[in-house]
Design a protein around this motif. Structure first.
Motif, PDB file in Angstrom:
ATOM      1  N   TYR A  83     -86.178  36.508  34.100  1.00 23.96           N
ATOM      2  CA  TYR A  83     -86.098  35.559  32.991  1.00 23.96           C
ATOM      3  C   TYR A  83     -86.112  36.307  31.659  1.00 23.96           C
ATOM      4  O   TYR A  83     -86.805  37.313  31.515  1.00 23.96           O
ATOM      5  CB  TYR A  83     -87.298  34.614  33.060  1.00 23.96           C
ATOM      6  N   ASP A 107     -80.422  21.428  27.389  1.00 26.41           N
ATOM      7  CA  ASP A 107     -81.837  21.283  27.077  1.00 26.41           C
ATOM      8  C   ASP A 107     -82.039  20.282  25.941  1.00 26.41           C
ATOM      9  O   ASP A 107     -82.948  19.443  25.992  1.00 26.41           O
ATOM     10  CB  ASP A 107     -82.429  22.639  26.705  1.00 26.41           C
ATOM     11  N   THR A 149     -74.717  26.865  27.118  1.00 22.71           N
ATOM     12  CA  THR A 149     -74.783  25.625  27.889  1.00 22.71           C
ATOM     13  C   THR A 149     -76.217  25.226  28.179  1.00 22.71           C
ATOM     14  O   THR A 149     -76.540  24.035  28.216  1.00 22.71           O
ATOM     15  CB  THR A 149     -73.997  25.754  29.209  1.00 22.71           C
ATOM     16  N   ASN A 150     -77.098  26.208  28.376  1.00 23.26           N
ATOM     17  CA  ASN A 150     -78.487  25.850  28.626  1.00 23.26           C
ATOM     18  C   ASN A 150     -79.114  25.214  27.390  1.00 23.26           C
ATOM     19  O   ASN A 150     -79.887  24.257  27.492  1.00 23.26           O
ATOM     20  CB  ASN A 150     -79.303  27.066  29.064  1.00 23.26           C
ATOM     21  N   TYR A 151     -78.749  25.729  26.217  1.00 23.36           N
ATOM     22  CA  TYR A 151     -79.263  25.147  24.971  1.00 23.36           C
ATOM     23  C   TYR A 151     -78.768  23.709  24.823  1.00 23.36           C
ATOM     24  O   TYR A 151     -79.545  22.801  24.504  1.00 23.36           O
ATOM     25  CB  TYR A 151     -78.814  25.979  23.771  1.00 23.36           C
ATOM     26  N   ILE A 182     -79.160  30.534  35.801  1.00 25.22           N
ATOM     27  CA  ILE A 182     -78.707  30.012  34.514  1.00 25.22           C
ATOM     28  C   ILE A 182     -78.269  31.243  33.728  1.00 25.22           C
ATOM     29  O   ILE A 182     -79.099  32.027  33.269  1.00 25.22           O
ATOM     30  CB  ILE A 182     -79.843  29.276  33.780  1.00 25.22           C
ATOM     31  N   LYS A 193     -78.762  21.346  34.726  1.00 26.51           N
ATOM     32  CA  LYS A 193     -78.489  22.727  34.322  1.00 26.51           C
ATOM     33  C   LYS A 193     -77.096  23.130  34.799  1.00 26.51           C
ATOM     34  O   LYS A 193     -76.631  22.645  35.836  1.00 26.51           O
ATOM     35  CB  LYS A 193     -79.511  23.697  34.939  1.00 26.51           C
ATOM     36  N   ASN A 227     -81.891  32.635  29.588  1.00 27.30           N
ATOM     37  CA  ASN A 227     -81.258  32.771  30.898  1.00 27.30           C
ATOM     38  C   ASN A 227     -82.326  33.052  31.946  1.00 27.30           C
ATOM     39  O   ASN A 227     -83.417  33.537  31.619  1.00 27.30           O
ATOM     40  CB  ASN A 227     -80.264  33.930  30.923  1.00 27.30           C
ATOM     41  N   ARG A 248     -85.771  26.945  29.030  1.00 31.32           N
ATOM     42  CA  ARG A 248     -85.458  26.149  27.848  1.00 31.32           C
ATOM     43  C   ARG A 248     -84.526  26.895  26.888  1.00 31.32           C
ATOM     44  O   ARG A 248     -84.299  28.094  26.986  1.00 31.32           O
ATOM     45  CB  ARG A 248     -86.751  25.805  27.100  1.00 31.32           C
TER      46      ARG A 248
END
Length: 449
Positions: free
Chosen positions: A314, A175, A170-172, A165, A255, A299, A295
């Motif tokens: 992470y 999520d 985009t992850n935010y 990720i 994801k 990343n 979350r």
């Protein structure tokens, strides 16, 4: 490195900074505030000799640097530095300035993912020609140390797969769609309000940013030149609330993944040929997977290597201070080389593996179908899968009633076993053509299981 490029005892190393946006401002501030510590770590002082900006008259009184350091003459600035830090982004003028800096004997630290993904080989060649360093840890995943571990710590191992990720925006968004039930547009607006997304979020939500990072990761991991235009790319704009709910029902989460893996494909005669598959797309991943719990705007990169096994990196993937941390780590590394002699590793592309098309990538599909509720439908669906040599892992069926027409329909959800993406895609096309299939309502890849 030539004798003329070594620094004499006590002489400061001159650092030129190209760009003073969010990241550049943090680099300038940390260089100034941590000057004594950095000097002790390097063995020489680091002297900021100039900051190239587009508009010299802008108020930058919040930065603890001499206003006289700001200049619009980047061309001249790079010729009088030992280390050039490039954080302006884009292809030009960044490439020209980096090449000019190297030609004048400066080592370069860059955070420019787009440039490295497009012109990495030529920049490596220029660095080798002029005997200088090219470091770019900050180009991928912000503060997370991932490039140097792949390039150096795992140099004695064989990396099989990199799954990551690598875009915080985009992850935010995904999520929030999962945890709050927000729609895509609403989640993007919230990300913009918090500063996680640009006013124009296209580079993030369409996957361009992640594709550039995937190209860099694959190039290092597999000792093969991979450019961003060789990376298969899908963004998250088509991810719906129904997709997120379908993932939840499988105890998965959606994801945007950068997937780089070394694989083998069989030709018409069954002979296996090694290759590299590099792709960016949304996918369902089990919540139990290490990436499933990443979350907000964080990343994470998951690495699988033959000897080392599974490794997880992470942390904060963006922002001024986190990215500046990676930049300054590179500055210290190249500064130590200039003080003590020697250089960091150059390009390693000896494997020269072919970059495979998306059709050859091995993956799994989650397919939702709206079908007629009558005998023989499941048999037709199964036949379509068998015709393309795609094996079915699970099937779930639910009967629904069309309130307007009173017609009874069935919702069919199929999860496949692993197969080439071309075969899976062809199966979806065949399903859509069946007279018993009213609609292919959702298709999403499944990874990490």
């Amino acid at each position: 490195m030539s004798d003329s490029q070594k620094v004499t005892a006590g002489e400061p190393l001159r650092v030129a900074l190209l760009g003073c946006g969010v990241v550049g401002s943090s680099v300038a501030r940390l260089l100034t505030e941590h000057a004594d510590d950095l000097a002790a770590r390097v063995g020489r002082p680091l002297e900021l000799v100039g900051i190239a900006v587009r508009r010299a008259g802008r108020d930058r009184s919040d930065l603890p640097v001499d206003p006289a350091l700001f200049t619009t003459d980047a061309e001249s600035l790079v010729t009088r530095a030992d280390i050039v830090v490039e954080v302006i982004g884009g292809i030009e003028p960044a490439r020209g300035l980096i090449e000019k800096a190297m030609a004048h004997g400066a080592s370069v630290v860059s955070a420019n993912k787009a440039l490295l993904a497009e012109a990495g080989p030529s920049l490596y060649a220029s660095a080798a020609e002029h005997g200088v360093d090219l470091y770019y840890e900050a180009a991928v995943a912000g503060a997370i140390p991932i490039l140097r571990p792949i390039r150096e710590s795992l140099a004695g191992d064989d990396v099989r797969k990199v799954l990551g990720i690598v875009n915080g925006t985009t992850n935010y968004v995904l999520d929030k769609m999962d945890t709050t039930g927000q729609g895509f547009a609403e989640a993007v607006e919230q990300a913009q309000a918090l500063g996680y997304a640009e006013a124009d979020p296209t580079a993030d939500v369409e996957g361009f940013d992640a594709a550039a990072k995937a190209a860099i990761l694959a190039s290092l991991a597999f000792h093969t030149r991979v450019s961003s235009d060789q990376v298969y790319r899908e963004g998250i704009t088509e991810v719906s609330a129904a997709d997120v709910q379908a993932a939840r029902e499988m105890d998965c989460v959606v994801k945007l993944l950068a997937i780089c893996e070394r694989t083998e494909v069989a030709d018409a005669d069954g002979v296996l040929t090694p290759g590299v598959s590099v792709r960016v797309h949304p996918a369902m991943i089990p919540r139990s997977h290490p990436l499933g719990g990443v979350r907000d705007a964080f990343n994470a990169v998951f690495v699988e290597a033959d000897a080392a096994g599974e490794l997880m990196f992470y942390g904060k993937g963006a922002g001024g201070d986190p990215t500046a941390s990676a930049v300054l780590g590179d500055v210290v590394a190249v500064a130590r080389h200039r003080v003590g002699g020697g250089r960091g590793p150059g390009e390693s592309a000896y494997a020269d593996l072919p970059v495979l098309g998306m059709g050859q990538a091995l993956t799994r599909y989650h397919i939702s179908l709206a079908v007629a509720d009558r005998p023989g439908v499941l048999a037709q669906v199964a036949t379509a899968f068998a015709a393309h040599d795609v094996s079915i892992e699970t099937v779930r069926q639910k009967v629904v009633v069309d309130e307007e027409g009173g017609e009874t329909r069935a919702s069919l959800v199929v999860v496949t076993h692993t197969a080439p993406d071309a075969a899976l895609s062809a199966t979806v096309e065949a399903l859509a053509a069946l007279d018993t299939v009213h609609e292919v309502t959702s298709v999403m890849r499944v990874e990490g299981s």
